[in-house]
Write an enzyme that holds these catalytic residues in place. Structure first.
Site, PDB file in Angstrom:
ATOM      1  NE  ARG A  15      -1.107   2.460   2.939  1.00 44.57           N
ATOM      2  CZ  ARG A  15      -0.536   3.575   3.424  1.00 44.57           C
ATOM      3  NH1 ARG A  15      -0.445   4.674   2.690  1.00 44.57           N
ATOM      4  NH2 ARG A  15       0.002   3.579   4.644  1.00 44.57           N
ATOM      5  CG  ASP A  16       3.140   4.376   3.034  1.00 44.30           C
ATOM      6  OD1 ASP A  16       3.122   5.255   2.162  1.00 44.30           O
ATOM      7  OD2 ASP A  16       3.352   4.619   4.232  1.00 44.30           O
ATOM      8  CG  HIS A 211       3.867   4.825   9.262  1.00 42.04           C
ATOM      9  ND1 HIS A 211       3.169   3.826   8.612  1.00 42.04           N
ATOM     10  CD2 HIS A 211       4.160   5.726   8.292  1.00 42.04           C
ATOM     11  CE1 HIS A 211       3.046   4.106   7.338  1.00 42.04           C
ATOM     12  NE2 HIS A 211       3.639   5.266   7.107  1.00 42.04           N
ATOM     13  CG  HIS A 213       7.533   7.646   5.289  1.00 43.37           C
ATOM     14  ND1 HIS A 213       7.330   7.192   4.016  1.00 43.37           N
ATOM     15  CD2 HIS A 213       6.363   7.468   5.938  1.00 43.37           C
ATOM     16  CE1 HIS A 213       6.075   6.753   3.900  1.00 43.37           C
ATOM     17  NE2 HIS A 213       5.460   6.912   5.050  1.00 43.37           N
ATOM     18  CB  CYS A 244       2.789  10.422   1.226  1.00 47.42           C
ATOM     19  SG  CYS A 244       1.106  11.054   1.358  1.00 47.42           S
ATOM     20  CG  ASN A 253       6.717   3.229   4.965  1.00 47.62           C
ATOM     21  OD1 ASN A 253       6.271   3.231   3.838  1.00 47.62           O
ATOM     22  ND2 ASN A 253       6.045   3.674   6.002  1.00 47.62           N
TER      23      ASN A 253
HETATM   24  P1  HMG Z   1     -13.458  14.009  -2.065  1.00 43.41           P
HETATM   25  O1  HMG Z   1     -13.214  14.435  -3.487  1.00 43.41           O
HETATM   26  O2  HMG Z   1     -13.622  15.082  -1.033  1.00 43.41           O
HETATM   27  O3  HMG Z   1     -14.672  12.986  -1.960  1.00 43.41           O
HETATM   28  O4  HMG Z   1     -12.277  13.063  -1.647  1.00 43.41           O
HETATM   29  P2  HMG Z   1     -16.181  13.136  -2.266  1.00 43.41           P
HETATM   30  O5  HMG Z   1     -16.905  12.400  -1.192  1.00 43.41           O
HETATM   31  O6  HMG Z   1     -16.559  14.571  -2.549  1.00 43.41           O
HETATM   32  O7  HMG Z   1     -16.365  12.309  -3.629  1.00 43.41           O
HETATM   33  C1  HMG Z   1     -15.766  12.751  -4.838  1.00 43.41           C
HETATM   34  C2  HMG Z   1     -15.667  11.571  -5.795  1.00 43.41           C
HETATM   35  O8  HMG Z   1     -14.829  10.542  -5.253  1.00 43.41           O
HETATM   36  C3  HMG Z   1     -17.001  10.894  -6.071  1.00 43.41           C
HETATM   37  O9  HMG Z   1     -16.917  10.350  -7.383  1.00 43.41           O
HETATM   38  C4  HMG Z   1     -17.018   9.775  -5.087  1.00 43.41           C
HETATM   39  O10 HMG Z   1     -17.846   8.718  -5.491  1.00 43.41           O
HETATM   40  C5  HMG Z   1     -15.561   9.331  -5.101  1.00 43.41           C
HETATM   41  P3  HMG Z   1     -17.559  11.117  -8.668  1.00 43.41           P
HETATM   42  O11 HMG Z   1     -18.988  11.341  -8.275  1.00 43.41           O
HETATM   43  O12 HMG Z   1     -16.769  12.395  -8.789  1.00 43.41           O
HETATM   44  O13 HMG Z   1     -17.335  10.165  -9.774  1.00 43.41           O
HETATM   45  N1  HMG Z   1     -15.163   8.702  -3.850  1.00 43.41           N
HETATM   46  C6  HMG Z   1     -14.578   7.475  -3.767  1.00 43.41           C
HETATM   47  N2  HMG Z   1     -14.244   6.582  -4.712  1.00 43.41           N
HETATM   48  C7  HMG Z   1     -13.676   5.432  -4.280  1.00 43.41           C
HETATM   49  N3  HMG Z   1     -13.422   5.161  -2.994  1.00 43.41           N
HETATM   50  C8  HMG Z   1     -13.738   6.030  -2.024  1.00 43.41           C
HETATM   51  C9  HMG Z   1     -14.343   7.255  -2.412  1.00 43.41           C
HETATM   52  N4  HMG Z   1     -14.785   8.330  -1.714  1.00 43.41           N
HETATM   53  C10 HMG Z   1     -15.285   9.186  -2.612  1.00 43.41           C
HETATM   54  N5  HMG Z   1     -13.476   5.734  -0.759  1.00 43.41           N
HETATM   55  C11 HMG Z   1     -11.393  11.252  -0.367  1.00 43.41           C
HETATM   56  C12 HMG Z   1     -12.210  12.533  -0.342  1.00 43.41           C
HETATM   57  C13 HMG Z   1     -11.115  10.885   1.076  1.00 43.41           C
HETATM   58  C14 HMG Z   1     -12.199  10.169  -1.050  1.00 43.41           C
HETATM   59  C15 HMG Z   1     -10.092  11.499  -1.148  1.00 43.41           C
HETATM   60  O14 HMG Z   1      -9.475  12.633  -0.623  1.00 43.41           O
HETATM   61  C16 HMG Z   1      -9.137  10.341  -1.093  1.00 43.41           C
HETATM   62  O15 HMG Z   1      -9.413   9.284  -1.630  1.00 43.41           O
HETATM   63  N6  HMG Z   1      -7.980  10.525  -0.427  1.00 43.41           N
HETATM   64  C17 HMG Z   1      -7.029   9.451  -0.232  1.00 43.41           C
HETATM   65  C18 HMG Z   1      -5.656  10.009  -0.167  1.00 43.41           C
HETATM   66  C19 HMG Z   1      -4.664   8.913   0.060  1.00 43.41           C
HETATM   67  O16 HMG Z   1      -4.917   7.739  -0.187  1.00 43.41           O
HETATM   68  N7  HMG Z   1      -3.475   9.323   0.523  1.00 43.41           N
HETATM   69  C20 HMG Z   1      -2.388   8.406   0.763  1.00 43.41           C
HETATM   70  C21 HMG Z   1      -2.622   7.512   1.941  1.00 43.41           C
HETATM   71  S1  HMG Z   1      -2.325   8.324   3.505  1.00 43.41           S
HETATM   72  C22 HMG Z   1      -0.620   8.089   3.758  1.00 43.41           C
HETATM   73  O17 HMG Z   1       0.081   7.651   2.883  1.00 43.41           O
HETATM   74  C23 HMG Z   1      -0.054   8.393   5.125  1.00 43.41           C
HETATM   75  C24 HMG Z   1       0.221   7.132   5.942  1.00 43.41           C
HETATM   76  O18 HMG Z   1       1.085   6.232   5.264  1.00 43.41           O
HETATM   77  C25 HMG Z   1       0.857   7.517   7.287  1.00 43.41           C
HETATM   78  C26 HMG Z   1       2.047   8.460   7.110  1.00 43.41           C
HETATM   79  O19 HMG Z   1       3.030   8.097   6.426  1.00 43.41           O
HETATM   80  O20 HMG Z   1       1.961   9.550   7.668  1.00 43.41           O
HETATM   81  C27 HMG Z   1      -1.083   6.374   6.259  1.00 43.41           C
HETATM   82 MG    MG Z   2       3.274   6.391   5.225  1.00 43.38          MG
END
Ligand code: HMG
Ligand code: MG
Length: 316
Positions: A15-16, A211, A213, A244, A253
């Site tokens: 994933r990450d 966690h 990086h 990220c 990481n």
């Molecule tokens: P948004 O645009 O505010 O969502 O995104 P929305 O509710 O307004 O929906 C917009 C569109 O997205 C719609 O589709 C929804 O159906 C769709 P449209 O009508 O335009 O065709 N949608 C989805 N589709 C699939 N799966 C879903 C989903 N939700 C809405 N779950 C949202 C808000 C949270 C969805 C968006 O910002 C997002 O997906 N963000 C994810 C970002 C991400 O994955 N970042 C990386 C992971 S975090 C990380 O790496 C840190 C970590 O490792 C720890 C660290 O290192 O610190 C964990």
């Molecule tokens: Mg991370």
């Protein structure tokens, strides 16, 4: 579950590690990576993210990945496959696949929260409430993440006092553990000591994970700092893969093989076979067209080449 000297590893490579890769990585390759990691003894493998494919295209095959893993779950009775879930839509998709564990993710920085999940910190907690309720009613376990626990790519340093109440809030919500993310890998052991001291005043270290990086090369040192506060769960990524999409310049990481070598050297048990893990590090790196960035994958391979005890990486 853990003895005093054992450390639980959460492998986040699939994933990450892969979420920020630009090239196409087939679902079959991702599944083979997960299979190899399980065979090397990893018992917690974060498999995918039920996030929007518009935001993170590399995770668009989340349902296929989780479905395939759940269909073959009898093959890995002791392995957990958590997946990131940002909202109810993501949870509903995860539940359809039979997913048994999710991770919700918040941030200690307002700007990062907006960039990453398009809402404020308070809105994210409110958004997670129904997610946790539905997950609990489906018997699904919930892990929590906090990003930017020492620094934010947009706001600079983040005080531990901003992290501690959030960690408590995630546990109060229903997470069994909270993983503290140094998202941009800028933290130093002194900062990790301060962080652990402040956070563990509100949350028992047994419910914390690290966690880290490794952007600035501090991740192993930060693990040692967290260990000294009683933290016994660490997230890592095979071959040091990752970054990220919302933290430009941040690299992967801590490499799982570097972490395993460190922990075994300190007398901690992990259940991981270092040789099998290093083979996997070379294998996935070859799939991505590069060499592993980790010290241990390179050092062990060089040692093998010197002693000719294993086939060369090209033959793997
Ligand atoms: P948004 O645009 O505010 O969502 O995104 P929305 O509710 O307004 O929906 C917009 C569109 O997205 C719609 O589709 C929804 O159906 C769709 P449209 O009508 O335009 O065709 N949608 C989805 N589709 C699939 N799966 C879903 C989903 N939700 C809405 N779950 C949202 C808000 C949270 C969805 C968006 O910002 C997002 O997906 N963000 C994810 C970002 C991400 O994955 N970042 C990386 C992971 S975090 C990380 O790496 C840190 C970590 O490792 C720890 C660290 O290192 O610190 C964990
Ligand atoms: Mg991370």
């Amino acid at each position: 579950m853990s003895t005093a000297d054992s450390v639980r590893l959460v492998e986040v490579g699939p994933r990450d590690g892969l979420q920020n890769e630009r090239g196409v990585i087939s679902t079959a390759t991702k599944l083979e990576l997960i299979e190899r990691l399980a065979a090397a003894g990893l018992h917690n493998i974060e498999a995918t993210a039920f996030v929007s494919p518009k935001w993170v295209p590399q995770m668009a095959d989340h349902s296929e990945i989780m479905q395939a893993l759940m269909q073959r779950s009898s093959q890995w009775p002791d392995v957990r496959f958590p997946a990131l879930v940002p909202n109810l839509k993501g949870l509903e998709a995860a539940l359809e696949t039979g997913c048994r564990e999710i991770a919700i993710f918040a941030a200690a920085s307002e700007t990062f929260s907006q960039k990453n999940i398009n809402c404020s910190i308070a809105e994210s907690l409110a958004r997670f409430e129904p997610v946790v309720q539905l997950a609990q009613s489906a018997g699904v376990e919930i892990r929590g993440y906090i990003s930017c626990v020492v620094a934010c790519p947009y706001e600079g340093s983040v005080a531990p006092q901003r992290v501690a109440p959030l960690a408590k809030a995630l546990l109060d919500l229903g997470c069994y553990e909270v993983s503290l993310g140094d998202t941009i890998g800028a933290g130093t052991p002194a900062q990790v000591h301060a962080l652990c001291e402040t956070v563990s005043a509100q949350v028992p270290p047994a419910q914390l994970a690290g966690h880290f990086h490794d952007t600035w090369g501090m991740a192993c040192a930060n693990v040692v700092a967290a260990l000294s506060h009683g933290v016994r769960v660490f997230d890592s990524s095979v071959a040091g893969l990752g970054g990220c999409p919302y933290a430009a310049g941040a690299t992967g990481n801590v490499a799982t093989e570097d972490l395993v070598y460190l922990l075994h050297g300190m007398g901690h048990e992990t259940g991981v076979d270092l040789n099998g893990l290093v083979d996997t590090a070379w294998w996935i790196s070859a799939q991505l067209g590069r060499e592993p960035v980790s010290h241990v994958a390179r050092a062990l391979e060089a040692q093998r080449e010197r002693t000719c005890t294993q086939p060369k990486k090209t033959a793997r």
